[in-house]
Design an enzyme around this catalytic site. Sequence first.
Site, PDB file in Angstrom:
ATOM      1  N   TYR A  43      -3.814  14.614  -3.027  1.00 51.04           N
ATOM      2  CA  TYR A  43      -4.233  13.915  -1.830  1.00 51.04           C
ATOM      3  C   TYR A  43      -5.339  14.676  -1.095  1.00 51.04           C
ATOM      4  CZ  TYR A  43      -3.465  10.393   1.796  1.00 51.04           C
ATOM      5  OH  TYR A  43      -3.605   9.330   2.663  1.00 51.04           O
ATOM      6  N   HIS A  78       1.788   4.268  -3.023  1.00 55.41           N
ATOM      7  CA  HIS A  78       1.694   5.731  -2.961  1.00 55.41           C
ATOM      8  C   HIS A  78       2.873   6.371  -3.700  1.00 55.41           C
ATOM      9  CE1 HIS A  78      -1.797   6.449  -0.514  1.00 55.41           C
ATOM     10  NE2 HIS A  78      -1.352   5.755   0.525  1.00 55.41           N
ATOM     11  N   HIS A 133       0.833  -1.204   0.000  1.00 59.86           N
ATOM     12  CA  HIS A 133       0.000   0.000   0.000  1.00 59.86           C
ATOM     13  C   HIS A 133       0.866   1.252   0.000  1.00 59.86           C
ATOM     14  CE1 HIS A 133      -3.464   2.533   1.518  1.00 59.86           C
ATOM     15  NE2 HIS A 133      -2.425   3.247   1.969  1.00 59.86           N
ATOM     16  N   GLU A 134       1.834   1.308   0.911  1.00 57.86           N
ATOM     17  CA  GLU A 134       2.632   2.530   1.045  1.00 57.86           C
ATOM     18  C   GLU A 134       3.536   2.764  -0.160  1.00 57.86           C
ATOM     19  OE1 GLU A 134       1.826   4.585   3.112  1.00 57.86           O
ATOM     20  OE2 GLU A 134       0.677   3.364   4.504  1.00 57.86           O
ATOM     21  N   HIS A 146      -9.523   8.503   3.390  1.00 55.63           N
ATOM     22  CA  HIS A 146      -9.533   7.142   3.908  1.00 55.63           C
ATOM     23  C   HIS A 146     -10.942   6.616   4.127  1.00 55.63           C
ATOM     24  CE1 HIS A 146      -5.422   8.468   5.058  1.00 55.63           C
ATOM     25  NE2 HIS A 146      -5.119   7.203   4.849  1.00 55.63           N
ATOM     26  N   GLU A 174      -5.750   6.640  -2.204  1.00 52.13           N
ATOM     27  CA  GLU A 174      -5.819   5.607  -1.175  1.00 52.13           C
ATOM     28  C   GLU A 174      -6.325   4.283  -1.736  1.00 52.13           C
ATOM     29  OE1 GLU A 174      -5.031   5.123   2.060  1.00 52.13           O
ATOM     30  OE2 GLU A 174      -3.814   6.907   1.776  1.00 52.13           O
ATOM     31  N   ASP A 231      -9.797  14.564   7.401  1.00 52.57           N
ATOM     32  CA  ASP A 231      -9.056  13.576   6.618  1.00 52.57           C
ATOM     33  C   ASP A 231      -8.983  14.005   5.152  1.00 52.57           C
ATOM     34  OD1 ASP A 231      -7.622  11.239   6.090  1.00 52.57           O
ATOM     35  OD2 ASP A 231      -9.433  10.047   5.766  1.00 52.57           O
TER      36      ASP A 231
END
Length: 528
Positions: free
Chosen positions: A382, A371, A367-368, A455, A391, A450
């Site tokens: 974002y 990005h 996942h990271e 998210h 995301e 957020d």
Amino acid sequence: MNWKSLMATVVLGGSLVSGGSLAHAEKSSKVDLPVETPKFVKDHLKSSKVVSEKAVKKFFKDNQKQFKANPNKNLKFVKSETDDLGMTHFTFQPVVGNVPIANSRVVVHTDKNGEVQSVNGEFHKDAPAEIKQQKKVKKKEAINLAWKYIGVDRKKADKTQESLNGDTFDTLTENSNLVVYDDEGNYQLAYHVELQFSQPYPANWQLYVNAETGKVIKASNVAEEATGTGTGVLGDTKSLNTYLSNNTYYLYDVTKPMNGVISTFDNKHNGYYSLPGSYVTDTGNTFYSENQKAAVDAHYYAGEVFDFYYDNFGRVSYDDQGSSIRSTVHYGSNYNNAAWTGNQMIYGDGDGSTFTYLSGGNDIVGHELTHAVTESTAGLVYENQSGALNESFSDVFGYFIDPEDWLMGEDVYTPGISGDALRSLSNPNKYNQPENMSQYQNLPNTEAGDWGGVHTNSGIPNKAAYNTINSIGINKSKEIYYRALTVYLTPNSDFAYAKQSLVQAAQDLYGTSTANAVTQAWNAVGVN
């Protein structure tokens, strides 16, 4: 500026839970040092009993024709050793005058009765009787010339590191010795300079500096690749690509087809201003301690994510330029998050209740690092819907990398509770995410909101991805998602634009039938 606002300005990609240059050379070149081709002589040797240095010298004299030279003229006795089989091995150093010839030795092997069985090594029968060069460069000057040549600031390399048991050790070693260097038959007086250090990268530099001119004849970083083992967050044992330098193993992987490396650091709970932290090391190449578990997984899964993108799409690292992938574990104190900060990965340890070590989930690492891929391709902003897509694509590729279930972060989320997760692609509602546009949440574009619910509303494109994968399969889906991300999506894409991008990617790759299936997958979540 407080810490949270600082993090918000730095994060260009995204984090697992909430929004959120360390540029140094991490390259290694390994070049074989040229030496005379070794000879192995074992036939037609004349010898009487050989049990001493004097007897070996007589043996050399008696066998001049076989060696086509008299080895006694340029060999200096070093040592003799007897092994468990009773064989004795006499080692000699080839020299010119009293100066040793670099990277050379000759060994005479005798059986337990003193009979010579073989002789091997670099004889240098064409070496000159003397070197006519003048020694104009001093020993210390040769070291300074070596530092200048490799482009490393000695002061930055001269750092004391703390080992795992609390002891400290000096990671910088410097040596300089006068030798004769055989450069393909051109024998030169030179200094053999050794520079071993761990900062700014693990290195064991071997350099040869001409003693008359100061010119570097040869330079090679011969820190060795190695394969170690370690225990991950969940107690499993993993094989690790490591690096050996100065008797220390580093979580430092140079085996991938990339310009940079994969390296792993320990922040020691110090936070942002101490990034990247200290290299994670072990003297035995066995990373088994509790403190090393998070690093083991961060290092191993970073390599796994690299392999996924390279094997499936030919993508070389996150930017397709072969850049280094840097991970830092033990970030902050009880930090319940992981993030791509724009130039590296950070992983918190969790508070032990909401999360355990966050690097312990390969879908989280996937996942990271996705990005980072998004940052260098579509550049999805974002915030709001483009941020929710940012995301979602990270969640979807996290699934592609770890397709055992539809859950995100289940391996490290709430370690005391089994069966739950942070998010679900198949059932976003279970974890308080919308799965249809009718449930879309209009949240403020602030940190408290957020950034427009990136998210939260990501549940909608996540459910569309679930529908797509169930309809056409994982193999087609990952090709379509990658093409949409790297070819069609642009920074401010919203859900409708993402749908069109994925449909077009499906049409490009597989035709109308597959494109229609993608259309239906998005229609089902209310993106029409």
